[in-house]
Design a protein around this motif. Structure first.
Motif, PDB file in Angstrom:
ATOM      1  N   SER A  36       0.839  -1.195   0.000  1.00  0.00           N
ATOM      2  CA  SER A  36       0.000   0.000   0.000  1.00  0.00           C
ATOM      3  C   SER A  36       0.880   1.254   0.000  1.00  0.00           C
ATOM      4  O   SER A  36       0.619   2.205  -0.726  1.00  0.00           O
ATOM      5  CB  SER A  36      -0.936  -0.047   1.195  1.00  0.00           C
ATOM      6  OG  SER A  36      -1.194   1.232   1.682  1.00  0.00           O
ATOM      7  N   TYR A  37       1.951   1.266   0.782  1.00  0.00           N
ATOM      8  CA  TYR A  37       2.827   2.439   0.831  1.00  0.00           C
ATOM      9  C   TYR A  37       3.495   2.673  -0.509  1.00  0.00           C
ATOM     10  O   TYR A  37       3.781   3.800  -0.883  1.00  0.00           O
ATOM     11  CB  TYR A  37       3.900   2.293   1.916  1.00  0.00           C
ATOM     12  CG  TYR A  37       3.334   2.321   3.320  1.00  0.00           C
ATOM     13  CD1 TYR A  37       2.013   2.709   3.524  1.00  0.00           C
ATOM     14  CD2 TYR A  37       4.090   1.972   4.412  1.00  0.00           C
ATOM     15  CE1 TYR A  37       1.476   2.725   4.786  1.00  0.00           C
ATOM     16  CE2 TYR A  37       3.554   1.994   5.687  1.00  0.00           C
ATOM     17  CZ  TYR A  37       2.251   2.366   5.864  1.00  0.00           C
ATOM     18  OH  TYR A  37       1.706   2.383   7.117  1.00  0.00           O
ATOM     19  N   GLN A  95       0.453   3.813  -2.947  1.00  0.00           N
ATOM     20  CA  GLN A  95      -0.024   5.160  -2.624  1.00  0.00           C
ATOM     21  C   GLN A  95       1.089   6.199  -2.738  1.00  0.00           C
ATOM     22  O   GLN A  95       0.907   7.344  -2.364  1.00  0.00           O
ATOM     23  CB  GLN A  95      -0.576   5.207  -1.191  1.00  0.00           C
ATOM     24  CG  GLN A  95      -1.604   4.151  -0.860  1.00  0.00           C
ATOM     25  CD  GLN A  95      -2.941   4.454  -1.471  1.00  0.00           C
ATOM     26  OE1 GLN A  95      -3.321   5.600  -1.577  1.00  0.00           O
ATOM     27  NE2 GLN A  95      -3.658   3.435  -1.906  1.00  0.00           N
ATOM     28  N   LYS A  96       2.261   5.772  -3.173  1.00  0.00           N
ATOM     29  CA  LYS A  96       3.410   6.677  -3.374  1.00  0.00           C
ATOM     30  C   LYS A  96       3.920   7.279  -2.069  1.00  0.00           C
ATOM     31  O   LYS A  96       4.515   8.348  -2.070  1.00  0.00           O
ATOM     32  CB  LYS A  96       3.067   7.822  -4.342  1.00  0.00           C
ATOM     33  CG  LYS A  96       2.357   7.382  -5.600  1.00  0.00           C
ATOM     34  CD  LYS A  96       3.322   7.188  -6.723  1.00  0.00           C
ATOM     35  CE  LYS A  96       2.584   6.789  -7.985  1.00  0.00           C
ATOM     36  NZ  LYS A  96       3.422   6.266  -9.008  1.00  0.00           N
ATOM     37  N   GLU A 130      -1.307  -3.849  -4.634  1.00  0.00           N
ATOM     38  CA  GLU A 130      -1.889  -4.094  -3.327  1.00  0.00           C
ATOM     39  C   GLU A 130      -2.891  -5.254  -3.381  1.00  0.00           C
ATOM     40  O   GLU A 130      -2.935  -6.086  -2.484  1.00  0.00           O
ATOM     41  CB  GLU A 130      -2.595  -2.812  -2.891  1.00  0.00           C
ATOM     42  CG  GLU A 130      -2.622  -2.596  -1.406  1.00  0.00           C
ATOM     43  CD  GLU A 130      -3.344  -1.305  -1.047  1.00  0.00           C
ATOM     44  OE1 GLU A 130      -3.232  -0.320  -1.809  1.00  0.00           O
ATOM     45  OE2 GLU A 130      -4.025  -1.301  -0.020  1.00  0.00           O
ATOM     46  N   GLU A 144       9.017   2.052  -6.107  1.00  0.00           N
ATOM     47  CA  GLU A 144       7.856   2.572  -6.838  1.00  0.00           C
ATOM     48  C   GLU A 144       7.259   1.486  -7.708  1.00  0.00           C
ATOM     49  O   GLU A 144       7.991   0.712  -8.287  1.00  0.00           O
ATOM     50  CB  GLU A 144       8.275   3.715  -7.740  1.00  0.00           C
ATOM     51  CG  GLU A 144       8.312   5.034  -7.024  1.00  0.00           C
ATOM     52  CD  GLU A 144       8.561   6.144  -8.024  1.00  0.00           C
ATOM     53  OE1 GLU A 144       7.688   6.354  -8.875  1.00  0.00           O
ATOM     54  OE2 GLU A 144       9.630   6.752  -7.950  1.00  0.00           O
TER      55      GLU A 144
END
Lengths: 238, 239
Positions: free
Chosen positions: A72-73, A76-77, A155, A238
């Motif tokens: 998720s991190y 979500q950048k 995700e 990324e």
């Protein structure tokens, strides 16, 4: 250091806001210990139940929370955002892993408390050896979680892989259904789960029966090292 | 005047598609620079390459005389960034993200004062995901300002804001410029560019169509305002 502490505190708060790690990692194992305690007729059985149920917390954080949060991190950048600040996004990663370890260890202590104060368990083995074994199992399972986080493209995929690993391990490795009552063909299948070896190791330590643990010990150490190397090699920010 | 940002010959392709093609630009210190273009023109890729979050195929980039990929830690003490996406951990409250961001810098600003100036003080304990679009955007600008930077990058800063909130953001940027901050922004609002930017560059399919001051761009396209100039440029290029 200040940033690490703030991020670590934030990870704990976020997990209590979201609740799934708390339910699967803390409440569920405590309730399960309370149930299994009722069926344990001897101190040995109590010790065995404790050793098995103590691993549920580390599975919840290692196989669910760790890969899901990191995916998720990335998606979500959040990691990218830390790349354009003076700190490394690695600090967020460390903060999350530290939170996972804290929750795992708290879960083990809670299960211990239920067994000890609820059912008068008398721990047979060496507590220090048990803690060392627990830390090894925790490291191995979290390494597997890291691999999922490294190799999964999104995700959603992470969610699917995590569930596909978590639920079979949770049900079949001996954490809930005791390994001893499984039919022998199933026993040989579930031996492929590193968690099965983790539980075997912890049960051995709990009963102070340390012979025949070398194989499980080797599997766990190799899992931890190999998975860690692979995940570091393939991890993408990324 | 010294340049805060220098880019020369920047090219970046993805899978055979050229996102940015031989882009060169200079941003003078204490000015506001606008990078314009339609959606997908290559604005965000340009920002990514300038900041070093993506590696350009060819070209040179310096920010405040440093290579952003090599001097990351020192440079981002002096450079604040707001990306298009609001990249926060889910469930984080405004106060928490402010405290965390505050801890990243050696000389951070007093964020509570700025929060008050933005009229957000009463929303401190609200989760970032529950803020309105305008509130969230203002928070992002505040976070980009946190380290008291010399250069600020703002990607699509007023997208999704109502006219009142946009004016408020403009005033903030003008104040920042007065205190000696260089601002690099992307936008597709022409009135914004006309009001704020000292110089601008129009990008189409990764190519530079025109660059210069607002007056220069208007003179070069023979139009009266940036809206017309932009349409003239984008459509003129098609014909």
């Amino acid at each position: 250091m200040n940033t690490f502490w703030l991020l670590y505190k934030a990870e704990i708060k976020l997990s209590f806001r979201e609740m799934s790690s708390v339910i699967f990692g803390l409440i569920l194992p405590a309730v399960l210990m309370a149930l299994m305690g009722m069926f344990a007729y001897s101190n040995e059985e109590l010790n065995l139940s404790f050793a098995a149920i103590a691993t549920i917390g580390l599975c919840a954080t290692g196989l669910m929370s760790l890969p899901l949060s990191l995916s998720s991190y990335r998606e979500q950048k959040v990691l990218k955002r830390y790349k354009v600040t003076p700190i490394s996004p690695m600090i967020l990663l460390f903060a999350h892993v530290s939170y996972c370890f804290s929750l795992s260890i708290s879960s083990m202590l809670m299960v211990f408390a239920v067994a000890k104060f609820g059912y008068g368990m008398n721990f047979i083995g060496s507590p220090l050896k048990f803690i060392a074994g627990y830390l090894l199992v925790m490291a191995a399972i979290h390494s597997i979680g890291l691999i999922i986080a490294s190799l999964s493209p999104s995700e959603k995929t992470t969610g699917a892989i995590s569930s596909a690993l978590y639920f079979p391990m949770f049900l079949l490795s001996g954490a809930t259904i005791p390994f001893e009552i499984m039919p022998s063909f199933l026993q040989s299948i579930v031996k492929i789960f590193p968690l099965t070896h983790g539980i075997e190791l912890l049960k051995g330590i709990a009963l102070n029966q340390l012979a025949n643990l070398t194989f499980s010990l080797t599997v766990l150490i190799l899992t931890a090292i190999v998975c860690l190397i692979i995940s570091i090699k393939f991890f993408k920010w990324e | 005047m010294e340049n805060a940002i220098e880019v020369s010959g920047l090219t970046k392709s993805f899978d055979g598609h050229t996102a940015v093609n031989h882009l060169s630009l200079k941003v003078k210190k204490d000015t506001i620079f606008g990078l314009l273009g339609h959606n997908g023109a290559g604005k965000s890729t340009t920002i990514d390459c300038i900041l070093g979050t993506q590696k350009p195929d060819t070209g040179e980039v310096t920010i405040l005389g440093c290579d952003p990929a090599a001097n990351r830690k020192q440079l981002f003490e002096k450079v604040g960034v707001q990306f298009q996406e609001n990249a926060f951990q889910k469930g984080l409250k405004m106060k928490e993200i402010c405290e965390i961001t505050h801890s990243l810098y050696k000389h951070p600003m007093n964020w509570r004062e700025q929060l008050q100036a933005f009229g957000l003080s009463h929303r401190e304990k609200v989760k970032v995901t529950e803020l309105s679009g305008g509130e969230r955007q203002k928070l992002c600008i505040l976070l980009a300002m946190m380290g008291q930077p010399e250069v600020i990058f703002l990607d699509e800063l007023t997208t999704g804001l109502d006219p009142l909130a946009r004016r408020e953001v403009w005033r903030t940027l003008e104040k920042l410029k007065e205190t000696g901050v260089t601002i690099f922004l992307t936008s597709h609002f022409m009135d914004e560019v006309e009001n704020l930017c000292d110089e601008l560059l129009v990008l189409k399919n990764g190519q530079t169509l025109v660059s210069g001051t607002v007056q220069e761009v208007l003179a070069c396209t023979g139009t009266k305002n940036m809206d017309e100039a932009f349409i003239h440029l984008i459509e003129g290029d098609v014909q």
